[in-house]
Design a protein around this motif. Structure first.
Motif: not given
Length: 499
Positions: A41-43, A87-95, A114-120
């Motif tokens: 999931v991309v949030w 399995p994975v939560i991708l914190f995204s935006g925006g920024e 959850l496995r948190p990953v970041l897109s920045t």
């Protein structure tokens, strides 16, 4: 997501289990031991961004947008996702870094499993922020760099954005946070691919994700700078070549392609050309296991207001809102016409996709690009670059052979047992009664189905009754491969020893 380095060079990665159901053959700790059953999931936690990028799929703005999920709503959402088995939560935006409660949300995500990953974009990554993110539980940071300084800064709408992003990468690496490149390939920056890999590898980056342009958000406004099919094929081949060059020099970088499953077909063709049909067939099985374009199945998106989308790129269509219904209820509601269509797309593909021999590993690729260009969700993806002959005569099935995977894990005190039979794949685990343990995985094309279980059991007997040394195990492997009754042609055997 197509792992070039895994498929061409057998470089293990933490996503092997999640992506290819190949966790047990990997030497790396895995995100999941089995292929994902729930979507990544991309949030998009905010629509606000400190940059204004030409290709932004979320059409982010420099001002705060109304209606963001609150901290409490975000935590309830994270609870739902964890309970559902995401399995994975991708914190995204925006920024995402402009959101003040980001660290709190990441910390909560990690706490609920959850496995948190970041897109920045990387420009806001100070030493203090990076340490906070790492302490909160961020497992990986993907930082966007879209070309050398001139091209990147123009793409991002701000002078100095390139240097700020590279500084952010250095800061993450210095803090011990796993960090990789995110690079969207267009006509503007395709010539920079090799130079960016070389530059960032020198900085310390060893994971490189290359995205094909999706026609969502502002990406739909720059279709004119997308690559032609010929240019795309050349760029993808360049990445294949570059991965092999690094691997041959002893540098096992991880390279991935995202967003165009024609790549899954082309890497099979490339492997056949470079290494022969055996390697090509092996790659075919990996990408078939991967499952083709993931929209509406293995990937989901939740925007800053709680709307659920089939992918992060398809934000023009909402499947429902998590303020009204739970995410699982929305995601499993196949009365939604788009969700149903995406999950049954093979039945409805048109044009060259309808009878493409690679349909099972591609599944038509991007339905969003087809809709944007052709106004038809089942039309061919305009980014397909396969030739007519490749679409009609694929390497891995031209001889009509089937394949079987066999795996043995030998540990003290137990005997052999058949674990599972799934389609053409068989997994066998056998354990001996010695003080050593090792695992063997072999991949063989199956010429005839007759007596394969008897042959596996005879091989198990050979292992269990032989001397308990690796040398003798190797000897039995060699004998088994040569036996006249064996109807297999062994292509590859991996032997891992633990004492």
């Amino acid at each position: 997501m197509i792992s070039i380095s895994k498929l061409l060079c057998d470089v293990d990665a933490e996503g092997d289990g999640l992506r290819y159901d190949a966790a047990e053959e990997s030497s790396k700790p895995q995100i999941r031991d089995t292929k994902q059953q729930r979507p990544v999931v991309v949030w998009n936690v905010t629509k606000q961004c400190n940059l204004y990028c030409d290709h932004c799929y979320a059409a982010a703005d420099t001002e705060t947008a109304s209606g963001e999920l609150s901290t409490a709503e975000g935590k309830r959402l994270l609870d739902e996702l964890a309970d559902y088995g995401v399995p994975v939560i991708l914190f995204s935006g925006g920024e995402p870094l402009v959101r003040n409660d980001l660290v709190e949300l990441i910390d909560y995500a990690a706490d609920v499993g959850l496995r948190p990953v970041l897109s920045t974009n990387g420009t806001l990554l100070t030493n203090e922020r990076v340490q906070e993110l790492k302490d909160a539980g961020v497992a990986y940071a993907g930082i966007s760099v879209d070309g050398l300084p001139e091209h990147h800064d123009a793409f991002r709408g701000q002078d100095g954005a390139f240097e700020a992003a590279v500084d952010g990468i250095r800061t993450c690496l210095d803090a011990g946070l796993k960090t990789g490149l995110r690079y969207t390939v267009t006509r503007r920056n395709a010539d920079d691919l090799e130079a960016i890999v070389d530059l960032l590898h020198d900085v310390g980056v060893d994971r490189f994700c290359f995205y094909h342009l999706e026609y969502g958000g502002r990406g739909s406004d720059i279709v004119d700078i997308d690559l032609t099919p010929e240019e795309r094929r050349e760029a993808v081949r360049q990445l294949f070549d570059l991965t092999l060059q690094y691997h041959d020099s002893g540098e096992d970088i991880e390279t991935l392609l995202v967003g165009n499953y024609a790549d899954a077909a082309y890497i099979i063709e490339y492997a056949n050309e470079k290494f022969g049909t055996d390697h090509a067939r092996e790659i075919y099985e990996y990408v078939r296991q991967n499952g083709g374009a993931p929209a509406g199945e293995r990937i989901a998106d939740i925007d800053y207001q709680g709307n659920v989308h089939p992918t992060q790129f398809w934000q023009g269509y909402s499947l429902g809102n998590v303020r009204d219904r739970s995410f699982p209820d929305i995601w499993e509601d196949e009365s939604n016409p788009l969700l149903s269509a995406l999950r049954n797309r093979e039945k409805h593909l048109k044009g060259k996709c309808a009878d493409c021999a690679y349909r099972d590993v591609c599944r038509g690729s991007s339905r969003l690009r087809a809709l944007t260009v052709h106004d038809d969700i089942f039309a061919p993806d305009p980014q397909c670059y396969l030739t007519a002959s490749e679409r009609s005569d694929p390497t891995p099935v031209e001889s009509g052979r089937r394949r079987i995977d066999t795996e043995w894990a030998l540990k003290p005190g137990q005997i052999g047992r058949l674990l599972s039979v799934v389609g053409n794949t068989t997994t066998v685990s056998m354990r001996n009664h010695t003080q050593s343990s090792w695992s063997v995985r072999s991949r063989v094309p199956l010429r005839r189905q007759k007596s394969n279980y008897q042959q596996l059991l005879l091989f198990a007997f050979c292992l269990l009754t032989s001397s308990h040394s690796i040398m003798n195990t190797r000897r039995w492997l060699a004998i088994w491969a040569r036996l006249s009754w064996c109807e297999y042609n062994v292509r590859r055997v991996k032997l891992h020893c633990q004492w």
